[in-house]
Design an enzyme around this catalytic site. Structure first.
Site, PDB file in Angstrom:
ATOM      1  N   SER A 121      -6.910  -7.320   2.810  1.00 26.64           N
ATOM      2  CA  SER A 121      -6.256  -6.368   1.901  1.00 26.64           C
ATOM      3  C   SER A 121      -6.899  -5.000   2.008  1.00 26.64           C
ATOM      4  O   SER A 121      -8.097  -4.882   2.304  1.00 26.64           O
ATOM      5  CB  SER A 121      -6.412  -6.893   0.469  1.00 26.64           C
ATOM      6  OG  SER A 121      -6.123  -5.884  -0.473  1.00 26.64           O
ATOM      7  N   TYR A 146     -11.893 -11.234  -6.645  1.00 27.57           N
ATOM      8  CA  TYR A 146     -10.805 -11.345  -5.658  1.00 27.57           C
ATOM      9  C   TYR A 146     -11.097 -10.462  -4.444  1.00 27.57           C
ATOM     10  O   TYR A 146     -11.054 -10.905  -3.295  1.00 27.57           O
ATOM     11  CB  TYR A 146      -9.462 -10.954  -6.292  1.00 27.57           C
ATOM     12  CG  TYR A 146      -8.429 -10.566  -5.264  1.00 27.57           C
ATOM     13  CD1 TYR A 146      -7.777 -11.540  -4.520  1.00 27.57           C
ATOM     14  CD2 TYR A 146      -8.146  -9.222  -5.005  1.00 27.57           C
ATOM     15  CE1 TYR A 146      -6.861 -11.183  -3.546  1.00 27.57           C
ATOM     16  CE2 TYR A 146      -7.234  -8.866  -4.041  1.00 27.57           C
ATOM     17  CZ  TYR A 146      -6.598  -9.846  -3.307  1.00 27.57           C
ATOM     18  OH  TYR A 146      -5.713  -9.485  -2.332  1.00 27.57           O
ATOM     19  N   LYS A 150     -12.158 -11.230  -0.181  1.00 29.85           N
ATOM     20  CA  LYS A 150     -11.562 -10.688   1.055  1.00 29.85           C
ATOM     21  C   LYS A 150     -12.671 -10.131   1.956  1.00 29.85           C
ATOM     22  O   LYS A 150     -12.674 -10.340   3.169  1.00 29.85           O
ATOM     23  CB  LYS A 150     -10.529  -9.603   0.730  1.00 29.85           C
ATOM     24  CG  LYS A 150      -9.287 -10.139   0.021  1.00 29.85           C
ATOM     25  CD  LYS A 150      -8.529 -11.151   0.868  1.00 29.85           C
ATOM     26  CE  LYS A 150      -7.381 -11.798   0.133  1.00 29.85           C
ATOM     27  NZ  LYS A 150      -6.801 -12.962   0.830  1.00 29.85           N
TER      28      LYS A 150
HETATM   29  C1  UD1 Z   1      -3.683  -5.121  -6.480  1.00 30.55           C
HETATM   30  C2  UD1 Z   1      -5.032  -5.193  -5.842  1.00 30.55           C
HETATM   31  C3  UD1 Z   1      -4.889  -5.598  -4.417  1.00 30.55           C
HETATM   32  C4  UD1 Z   1      -4.151  -6.892  -4.312  1.00 30.55           C
HETATM   33  C5  UD1 Z   1      -2.796  -6.738  -4.962  1.00 30.55           C
HETATM   34  C6  UD1 Z   1      -2.039  -8.062  -4.888  1.00 30.55           C
HETATM   35  C7  UD1 Z   1      -6.565  -3.577  -6.861  1.00 30.55           C
HETATM   36  C8  UD1 Z   1      -7.226  -2.268  -6.733  1.00 30.55           C
HETATM   37  N1  UD1 Z   1      -5.724  -3.915  -5.900  1.00 30.55           N
HETATM   38  O1  UD1 Z   1      -3.030  -4.009  -5.894  1.00 30.55           O
HETATM   39  O2  UD1 Z   1      -6.159  -5.766  -3.822  1.00 30.55           O
HETATM   40  O3  UD1 Z   1      -4.034  -7.276  -2.980  1.00 30.55           O
HETATM   41  O4  UD1 Z   1      -2.963  -6.318  -6.306  1.00 30.55           O
HETATM   42  O5  UD1 Z   1      -1.981  -8.740  -6.052  1.00 30.55           O
HETATM   43  O6  UD1 Z   1      -6.769  -4.278  -7.800  1.00 30.55           O
HETATM   44  N2  UD1 Z   1       1.261  -0.362 -12.219  1.00 30.55           N
HETATM   45  C9  UD1 Z   1       1.858   0.202 -13.338  1.00 30.55           C
HETATM   46  N3  UD1 Z   1       2.428  -0.639 -14.235  1.00 30.55           N
HETATM   47  C10 UD1 Z   1       2.456  -1.992 -14.093  1.00 30.55           C
HETATM   48  C11 UD1 Z   1       1.844  -2.560 -12.948  1.00 30.55           C
HETATM   49  C12 UD1 Z   1       1.261  -1.708 -12.023  1.00 30.55           C
HETATM   50  O7  UD1 Z   1       1.852   1.404 -13.510  1.00 30.55           O
HETATM   51  O8  UD1 Z   1       2.975  -2.694 -14.964  1.00 30.55           O
HETATM   52  C13 UD1 Z   1       0.675   0.531 -11.213  1.00 30.55           C
HETATM   53  C14 UD1 Z   1      -0.798   0.300 -10.970  1.00 30.55           C
HETATM   54  O9  UD1 Z   1      -1.572   1.068 -11.839  1.00 30.55           O
HETATM   55  C15 UD1 Z   1      -0.919   0.736  -9.511  1.00 30.55           C
HETATM   56  C16 UD1 Z   1       0.430   0.417  -8.899  1.00 30.55           C
HETATM   57  O10 UD1 Z   1       1.324   0.270  -9.997  1.00 30.55           O
HETATM   58  O11 UD1 Z   1      -1.115   2.106  -9.455  1.00 30.55           O
HETATM   59  C17 UD1 Z   1       0.439  -0.846  -8.079  1.00 30.55           C
HETATM   60  O12 UD1 Z   1      -0.118  -1.897  -8.849  1.00 30.55           O
HETATM   61  P1  UD1 Z   1      -0.106  -3.411  -8.371  1.00 30.55           P
HETATM   62  O13 UD1 Z   1       1.260  -3.793  -7.954  1.00 30.55           O
HETATM   63  O14 UD1 Z   1      -0.758  -4.235  -9.422  1.00 30.55           O
HETATM   64  O15 UD1 Z   1      -0.974  -3.420  -7.049  1.00 30.55           O
HETATM   65  P2  UD1 Z   1      -2.448  -2.843  -6.776  1.00 30.55           P
HETATM   66  O16 UD1 Z   1      -3.231  -2.720  -8.010  1.00 30.55           O
HETATM   67  O17 UD1 Z   1      -2.314  -1.649  -5.917  1.00 30.55           O
END
Ligand code: UD1
Length: 338
Positions: A121, A146, A150
């Site tokens: 990842s 997690y 990795k």
């Molecule tokens: C996270 C993990 C990543 C993992 C992936 C798969 C981190 C830093 N990264 O990715 O290693 O492989 O999950 O499960 O923890 N967001 C919102 N509202 C929501 C949900 C998300 O605004 O309800 C935003 C988050 O703040 C982020 C983006 O959407 O900026 C993507 O979030 P998400 O889909 O959870 O993925 P990551 O956090 O990038």
């Protein structure tokens, strides 16, 4: 393939079968559903062999290789992947993710298995010093168990291969996989309240959740929300077919190869919501909420190495990807009502 009934696994089974490979899935169904096999069969016309077992069980792994002596390569998708849960249950994460990998690496040489593709990842880069991120960017201290699994997994693979084990590995560092197969027969099946952005977004669009929270609009980005590299899951799956072929046909340039799999374009949370609304014509009620602890501000891939060496490119436009995510959500809704 371990974890082959999961989200990325199931899409990869389809691409492998369509490329002519026979696939055996081993999965404990801890975070997936056996009906995924029906979806795969409806797309490709082929039902993959399936073994329900847990790869943390060495005896089960040995039995698999004895029952299927033709296995030449492994793609290891079997892992726990929820960042928040890993903070609460670190041992579960270390046990699942590391024991599975170690059991496979241990058994491979005894059974003539040539190589293993490993799902890593972009989390290994932490908050990168610069974007886009190349494979040479420094590995930052993991912020969750997690993420640590990795990093440790990459080290375990490296140590085992450096010790002279007669196997190869392709390590794929995924950015943010999203979307579903265009047939809407398979997709992401989140358990309970989705933690990831796109499943939460599509559930909100479907009216299952009243409101999507945008976690922070005061980041140092053009619109203040976090930036990620959202890669279409079918594009991602296709890279695995190429990775397997490299290992099995001795095309790898080194016993361990590492590739970033992303599009090369960063999108903010607000831009992604806008892309979804534009592509589907469906509004997503959303509000700005507090930052989510542990979130990275911005990260997107430099996919040049994968583009050049694998001859692979993430080419699906984000609007198509958003439409596929929505079609899958509607398919799930139809199933629920049926
Ligand atoms: C996270 C993990 C990543 C993992 C992936 C798969 C981190 C830093 N990264 O990715 O290693 O492989 O999950 O499960 O923890 N967001 C919102 N509202 C929501 C949900 C998300 O605004 O309800 C935003 C988050 O703040 C982020 C983006 O959407 O900026 C993507 O979030 P998400 O889909 O959870 O993925 P990551 O956090 O990038």
């Amino acid at each position: 393939m371990t974890g082959g009934t999961g989200y990325i696994g199931s899409h990869t089974v389809v691409e492998l079968q369509q490329a002519g490979y026979s696939v055996v899935i081993i999965d404990n169904l801890s975070n997936s559903n056996i009906e995924v096999l029906d979806g795969i069969e409806r797309i490709t016309g082929i039902r993959p062999d399936f073994v329900k077992a847990d790869c943390t069980d060495m005896a089960a792994v040995e039995k698999l290789f004895v029952e299927y002596p033709g296995i030449k390569g492994i793609i290891n998708f079997a892992a726990s992947k929820a960042v928040g849960e890993s903070m609460q249950k670190p041992l579960l994460y270390y046990r699942n993710n590391l024991n599975t990998l170690m059991n496979l690496l241990d058994a491979m040489p005894r059974h003539g298995v040539k190589g293993i593709v490993f799902s890593s990842s972009c989390t290994v880069y932490g908050e990168p010093d610069e974007n886009p991120v190349t494979e040479q960017a420094p590995i930052k201290k993991a912020t969750s168990p997690y993420g640590n699994t990795k990093q440790i997994s990459e080290e375990i693979i490296t140590d085992v291969i450096n010790s002279g084990a007669p196997i190869k590995s392709v390590i794929l560092r995924y950015f943010n996989p999203v979307g579903a197969h265009p047939s809407a027969e398979i997709g992401e099946l989140p358990n309970g309240v989705p933690q990831n952005l796109v499943p939460f977004l599509t559930q909100t669009a479907a009216g299952i959740r009243p409101m999507l929270s945008v976690f922070g609009d005061d980041y140092n980005t053009p619109d203040g929300s976090c930036i990620r590299d959202y890669i279409n899951v079918v594009d991602l799956a296709k890279a695995h077919v190429i990775a397997v072929e490299r290992m099995l046909e001795d095309k790898s340039e080194a016993p361990i190869e590492i590739f970033n799999l992303g599009t090369g374009t960063g999108l903010s949370v607000l831009e992604l919501i806008a892309a979804f609304e534009r592509a589907t014509g469906v509004k997503v009620p959303h509000k700005i909420a507090a930052r989510r602890p542990g979130d990275i501000e911005k990260v997107w891939a430099n996919p040049k190495y994968a583009n050049e060496v694998l001859g692979w490119r993430a080419e699906t436009p984000i609007d198509d990807t958003m439409r596929s995510a929505w079609a899958w959500q509607q398919h799930l809704g139809a199933l629920r009502k049926a």
